[in-house]
Write a protein that holds these residues in place. Structure first.
Motif, PDB file in Angstrom:
ATOM      1  N   ALA A   1       2.576   1.490   1.115  1.00  0.00           N
ATOM      2  CA  ALA A   1       3.318   0.755   2.421  1.00  0.00           C
ATOM      3  C   ALA A   1       3.625   1.867   3.394  1.00  0.00           C
ATOM      4  CB  ALA A   1       4.721   0.636   1.668  1.00  0.00           C
ATOM      5  N   ASP A   2       3.484   3.251   2.936  1.00  0.00           N
ATOM      6  CA  ASP A   2       3.535   4.277   4.060  1.00  0.00           C
ATOM      7  C   ASP A   2       2.084   4.727   4.678  1.00  0.00           C
ATOM      8  OD1 ASP A   2       2.673   5.596   2.143  1.00  0.00           O
ATOM      9  OD2 ASP A   2       4.428   6.901   1.997  1.00  0.00           O
ATOM     10  N   ASN A   3       1.218   3.931   4.537  1.00  0.00           N
ATOM     11  CA  ASN A   3      -0.332   4.130   4.906  1.00  0.00           C
ATOM     12  C   ASN A   3      -0.959   5.435   4.199  1.00  0.00           C
ATOM     13  OD1 ASN A   3      -1.442   2.201   6.496  1.00  0.00           O
ATOM     14  ND2 ASN A   3      -1.313   3.331   8.286  1.00  0.00           N
ATOM     15  N   ARG A   4      -0.507   5.643   3.124  1.00  0.00           N
ATOM     16  CA  ARG A   4      -1.235   6.777   2.551  1.00  0.00           C
ATOM     17  C   ARG A   4      -2.642   5.977   1.583  1.00  0.00           C
ATOM     18  NH1 ARG A   4       1.838   9.009  -1.685  1.00  0.00           N
ATOM     19  NH2 ARG A   4       3.391   7.284  -1.511  1.00  0.00           N
ATOM     20  N   VAL A   5      -3.829   6.503   1.267  1.00  0.00           N
ATOM     21  CA  VAL A   5      -4.790   5.857   0.541  1.00  0.00           C
ATOM     22  C   VAL A   5      -4.849   6.916  -0.568  1.00  0.00           C
ATOM     23  CG1 VAL A   5      -7.228   5.822   0.476  1.00  0.00           C
ATOM     24  CG2 VAL A   5      -6.091   5.350   2.680  1.00  0.00           C
TER      25      VAL A   5
END
Length: 116
Positions: free
Chosen positions: A50-54
């Motif tokens: 959700a916080d755009n980490r892969v």
């Protein structure tokens, strides 16, 4: 929040309280719960949080039951503060989230065996 029975098989289930997360595809368990249920890692997949980490997470298969509905699902192993019930499990079980009160309700009739 919803309580589901989940385990590595339909003969070894445990009650787990989940936060329903309609923004998550996979159902996610903290490592201690994943391992405690005896779920075996079968795959590793890249996901976007959700916080755009892969991240790359471990995935295994599990059996889940909510109310009178049951299905086999993929479950991810990841450090999360609470178990997350993702939309793939909701779809497998034929549930949707009521947007007014946040409860789960049937999205379709559910046969005694999974529909294809």
């Amino acid at each position: 929040m919803v309580t589901a029975k989940i385990g590595a098989s339909d003969t070894n289930l445990r009650d787990v309280e989940f936060m329903v997360d309609t923004g998550a595809f996979y159902t996610i368990l903290p490592p201690d719960v994943f391992d405690g249920l005896g779920i075996e890692t079968r795959h590793h997949e890249r996901v976007v949080t959700a916080d755009n980490r892969v991240l790359t997470i471990a995935l295994g298969s599990a059996h889940i039951e909510i109310e009178d509905r049951s299905a086999a699902i993929l479950v991810g192993k990841m450090n999360v503060p609470a178990p997350l019930l993702g939309v793939s499990a909701l779809e497998a079980l034929g549930f949707k989230v009521n947007p007014v009160d946040g409860t789960l309700e049937p999205a379709r009739p559910f046969p005694g065996i999974p529909a294809l």
